[in-house]
Motif scaffolding. Structure first.
Motif, mmCIF file in Angstrom:
data_model
loop_
_atom_site.group_PDB
_atom_site.id
_atom_site.type_symbol
_atom_site.label_atom_id
_atom_site.label_comp_id
_atom_site.label_asym_id
_atom_site.label_seq_id
_atom_site.Cartn_x
_atom_site.Cartn_y
_atom_site.Cartn_z
ATOM 1 N N ILE A 1 14.735 12.674 -1.974
ATOM 2 C CA ILE A 1 15.265 12.376 -3.359
ATOM 3 C C ILE A 1 15.847 11.072 -3.397
ATOM 4 N N THR A 2 16.741 11.088 -2.558
ATOM 5 C CA THR A 2 17.667 9.696 -2.470
ATOM 6 C C THR A 2 16.634 8.551 -2.472
ATOM 7 N N LEU A 3 15.703 8.511 -1.809
ATOM 8 C CA LEU A 3 14.693 7.505 -1.337
ATOM 9 C C LEU A 3 13.793 7.205 -2.916
ATOM 10 N N ALA A 4 13.160 8.274 -3.385
ATOM 11 C CA ALA A 4 12.316 8.587 -4.345
ATOM 12 C C ALA A 4 13.169 8.037 -5.669
ATOM 13 N N ALA A 5 14.424 8.308 -5.994
ATOM 14 C CA ALA A 5 15.244 7.894 -6.901
ATOM 15 C C ALA A 5 15.555 6.491 -7.021
ATOM 16 N N ALA B 1 13.216 -3.105 7.258
ATOM 17 C CA ALA B 1 12.911 -1.750 7.165
ATOM 18 C C ALA B 1 12.347 -1.117 8.140
ATOM 19 N N SER B 2 10.959 -1.714 8.588
ATOM 20 C CA SER B 2 10.274 -1.216 9.814
ATOM 21 C C SER B 2 11.031 -1.132 10.953
ATOM 22 N N GLY B 3 11.698 -2.224 11.177
ATOM 23 C CA GLY B 3 12.373 -2.484 12.299
ATOM 24 C C GLY B 3 13.585 -1.369 12.518
ATOM 25 N N ALA B 4 14.346 -0.917 11.247
ATOM 26 C CA ALA B 4 15.352 0.179 11.238
ATOM 27 C C ALA B 4 14.749 1.576 11.486
ATOM 28 N N ALA B 5 13.530 1.646 10.807
ATOM 29 C CA ALA B 5 12.756 3.019 11.100
ATOM 30 C C ALA B 5 12.495 3.014 12.566
ATOM 31 N N LEU B 6 11.625 2.064 13.174
ATOM 32 C CA LEU B 6 11.272 1.928 14.424
ATOM 33 C C LEU B 6 12.694 2.423 15.516
ATOM 34 N N GLY B 7 13.731 1.661 15.076
ATOM 35 C CA GLY B 7 15.030 1.894 16.047
ATOM 36 C C GLY B 7 15.286 3.375 16.034
ATOM 37 N N TRP B 8 15.395 3.887 14.862
ATOM 38 C CA TRP B 8 15.826 5.287 14.654
ATOM 39 C C TRP B 8 14.994 6.408 15.097
ATOM 40 N N LEU B 9 13.543 6.223 15.011
ATOM 41 C CA LEU B 9 12.528 6.867 15.683
ATOM 42 C C LEU B 9 12.676 6.876 17.230
ATOM 43 N N LEU B 10 12.760 5.950 17.587
ATOM 44 C CA LEU B 10 12.762 5.860 19.091
ATOM 45 C C LEU B 10 14.101 6.362 19.674
ATOM 46 N N PRO C 1 0.839 -1.049 0.018
ATOM 47 C CA PRO C 1 0.018 0.007 0.130
ATOM 48 C C PRO C 1 0.839 1.154 0.025
ATOM 49 N N ARG C 2 0.481 2.179 -0.756
ATOM 50 C CA ARG C 2 1.344 3.488 -1.030
ATOM 51 C C ARG C 2 1.270 4.284 0.380
ATOM 52 N N TRP C 3 -0.082 4.149 0.962
ATOM 53 C CA TRP C 3 0.030 5.078 2.103
ATOM 54 C C TRP C 3 1.040 4.208 3.381
ATOM 55 N N ALA C 4 1.244 3.220 3.290
ATOM 56 C CA ALA C 4 2.094 2.357 4.312
ATOM 57 C C ALA C 4 3.451 2.870 3.921
ATOM 58 N N LEU C 5 3.839 2.733 2.727
ATOM 59 C CA LEU C 5 5.343 3.066 2.134
ATOM 60 C C LEU C 5 5.473 4.389 2.445
ATOM 61 N N ILE C 6 4.768 5.357 2.163
ATOM 62 C CA ILE C 6 4.910 6.907 2.453
ATOM 63 C C ILE C 6 5.100 6.913 3.837
ATOM 64 N N LEU C 7 4.167 6.275 4.721
ATOM 65 C CA LEU C 7 4.255 6.682 6.277
ATOM 66 C C LEU C 7 5.580 6.159 6.616
ATOM 67 N N LEU C 8 6.053 5.071 6.126
ATOM 68 C CA LEU C 8 7.594 4.496 6.641
ATOM 69 C C LEU C 8 8.380 5.506 6.176
ATOM 70 N N CYS C 9 8.397 6.168 4.944
ATOM 71 C CA CYS C 9 9.400 7.043 4.713
ATOM 72 C C CYS C 9 9.496 8.258 5.466
ATOM 73 N N GLY D 1 13.518 -2.979 -3.144
ATOM 74 C CA GLY D 1 14.653 -2.106 -3.349
ATOM 75 C C GLY D 1 14.591 -0.980 -2.333
ATOM 76 N N LEU D 2 13.477 -0.136 -2.042
ATOM 77 C CA LEU D 2 13.424 0.975 -1.277
ATOM 78 C C LEU D 2 13.352 0.392 0.077
ATOM 79 N N LEU D 3 12.953 -0.735 0.482
ATOM 80 C CA LEU D 3 12.637 -1.351 1.690
ATOM 81 C C LEU D 3 14.064 -1.711 2.237
ATOM 82 N N ALA D 4 14.923 -2.308 1.393
ATOM 83 C CA ALA D 4 16.127 -2.853 1.400
ATOM 84 C C ALA D 4 17.107 -1.285 1.762
ATOM 85 N N LEU D 5 16.839 -0.456 1.164
ATOM 86 C CA LEU D 5 17.720 0.951 1.545
ATOM 87 C C LEU D 5 17.492 1.380 2.612
#
Length: 566
Positions: free
Chosen positions: A109-113, A446-455, A18-26, A151-155
């Protein structure tokens, strides 16, 4: 003869994320780290110091100086971006927040590219999955979208991306420009205007950001990929190759005109400890993308060595190889490796159609345990900082950060709680349903990395600010100087220390030896006593010795001129 592809993918396996999930993760990944913190030691605050000097008109735009010292990198574009942001920002936006806005945009831009680059690579003929005898294979568009999501999740999952991509340094500019060049070459067989704009912006921007050699290497390699692996039935390879060559040549001329070329290769004859450090960096920095990238190279090995030229493999392989070579031969190594993460993520994405279910399950379980334990540890230590219970974590914080006073933020707590609830909801979703999509194995990393960074950037932000910024030390310096100290001479200070004194202390600094009119002097303890050509030590008496609370080896000495020397 077309070699059989190892990708066997059904239409059911490319159901969209879902686009909303990917955008929210970014958003959850990009925003923390750019909001609410001080400039950190040392590259971050140093770059900010040059930007502030330019914005306030205290140094030339083509030859910026900070405390009389030129930058230790040749790129001017990052300093210009920050200075322009300061000048254009409204008065209610602080200078350090203003400079982060363009760099946050560069990370977007990096994520989108990366996403679009992987998408167009996955549209290449050689990347398509096996066609089934009775149909049911994934359609090219849906397959490319699923691979791009992976690919975006891997980044985002790469551990080394988090901190460095949220700094206001030239390496963030280089990262986004490298990603734009990557997208440009990937999209050339399918689009015209967007790839052309991205090519010019990427190669010229990378050159102006201090990477002319990288721009030249990426340009030459991209030209070879365009010629050898055109990627579409419409053969415009020579037109695009000429365009890449022309832009690369122009960028080289710009670098020559601005004297940006320089020899930065370091001695490779270092001891074992240096090579061990590089090995550890390569091991964790690109995790978990690099194991998947190696799997891609193995499973697609016949396509790599074939005479046809498979651009979905050759392009990211070249970008990754250039980055790794720069990591091994230049310093700082982690900044050089940062530029290869988009390409490494692209290689990792093409492993997804070939992974066995058991491998995917192993990735899920490892990720679940690692990030859940990490999140719980962050929460426990935060509770200990706020309440003193458990006692041992609270004592460890007090020992490592003496003088730190915990702060409570209701907003940070709400955001951290929401992210934690979201993580456990995602874990439940992943375990109970939707096991078919090929991108599923990278959702938890990807979600775990985002979670750790956000916390870290919410619950631990006051602690990290205290440990990594100069604010506490500079407060001690300004207290020792008193009100209205006038000009302050400096001896042996680094660029980051000068930037911190000017920004946090709002001091007028003057390098020792230029004039002898100041009543105060600040020196780094490692550079004292100074050379007699710079300062006569007999004319100064120590008034204070100020340490950075979290670094026992970094002290600033505050001197007052003795009355007889006036």
């Amino acid at each position: 003869m077309n070699l059989p592809t190892p990708a066997i993918v059904t239409q059911n396996a490319v159901s969209p994320l879902p686009r909303w999930a990917l955008i929210l993760l970014c958003i959850a990944y990009v925003v923390p780290g750019f909001v609410g913190r001080d400039p950190w030691k040392s590259a971050d605050v140093t770059a900010f110091g040059y930007m502030l000097e330019l914005a306030q008109g205290r140094t030339p735009w083509l030859n910026p100086l900070l405390g009389g010292m030129p930058p230790d990198t040749e790129g001017l574009l990052p300093y210009w971006l920050g200075a322009w942001a300061i000048k254009l920002a409204p008065t209610w936006v602080t200078a350090d927040m203003a400079v982060r806005l363009p760099f946050a945009f560069l990370l977007v831009i990096t994520l989108a590219a990366t996403w679009y680059g992987v998408y167009y690579l996955a549209r290449s003929p050689g990347a398509q999955p096996v066609a089934f005898a009775f149909g049911g294979e994934a359609t090219p568009a849906d397959y490319a979208r699923a691979i791009a999501d992976g690919g975006l999740l891997a980044l985002i999952a790469c551990l080394g991306l988090a901190q460095l991509s949220h700094e206001t340094t030239g390496y963030v500019v280089q990262l986004s420009c490298t990603a734009m060049v990557f997208f440009s070459v990937a999209a050339m067989p399918h689009r015209t205007v967007a790839p052309a704009l991205a090519l010019v912006t990427g190669i010229v921007g990378l050159t102006l950001a201090g990477g002319p050699a990288l721009a030249a290497l990426l340009g030459l390699g991209s030209m070879a990929v365009v010629v050898w692996a055109p990627g579409s039935d419409t053969d415009h390879r020579w037109r695009w190759a000429l365009a890449v060559a022309s832009v690369t040549f122009v960028a080289a001329l710009i670098a020559w005109g601005l004297d940006l070329w320089g020899w930065r290769i370091v001695d490779s004859g270092s001891g074992g400890k240096e090579w061990q450090s590089l090995a550890r960096l390569l091991l964790w920095f690109g995790w978990p993308a690099w194991p998947l990238a190696l799997w891609t190279l193995w499973r697609w090995r016949k396509q790599i060595i074939s005479a046809q030229g498979h651009r979905h493999l050759l392009l990211p392989l070249w970008f990754s190889a250039v980055s790794i070579a720069a990591t091994l031969t230049t310093r700082p190594a982690d900044r050089a490796l940062l530029l290869g993460l988009p390409a490494l993520a692209a290689l990792a994405a093409f492993a997804l159609p070939t992974l066995k279910r058991s491998v995917g399950a192993l990735i899920d379980w490892f990720t679940l345990l690692f990030f859940t334990i990490s999140a719980l540890a962050i929460w426990v230590i935060w509770i200990a900082m706020q309440t003193g219970v458990p006692a041992k974590p609270a004592a460890n914080v007090a020992k490592l950060a003496p003088g730190f006073v915990p702060q409570f933020s209701a907003l940070a707590l709400v955001v951290a709680l929401a992210a934690t609830v979201g993580w456990f909801t995602l874990v439940w979703w992943r375990a109970s349903r939707n096991r078919a999509p090929i991108w599923k194995s990278l959702v938890l990393p990807a979600s775990g990395a985002a979670l750790g960074w956000l916390l870290l950037m919410t619950l631990w932000l006051p602690l990290l600010d205290y440990a990594r910024s100069y604010r506490a030390q500079i407060s001690g310096v300004t207290a020792a100087l008193g009100t209205s100290p006038g000009c302050v001479q400096t001896v042996g200070l680094s660029r980051s220390q000068v930037a911190a004194l000017q920004y946090h202390g709002d001091l007028v600094l003057q390098r020792a030896g230029l004039q002898d009119e100041c009543d105060w002097l600040v020196a780094d303890i490692a550079s004292w006593p100074a050379s007699e050509r710079m300062v006569n030590a007999a004319h100064w008496e120590v008034r204070a010795k100020i340490a950075r609370p979290t670094d026992k080896n970094e002290h600033l000495l505050v001197f007052r001129r003795v009355a007889s020397a006036r």
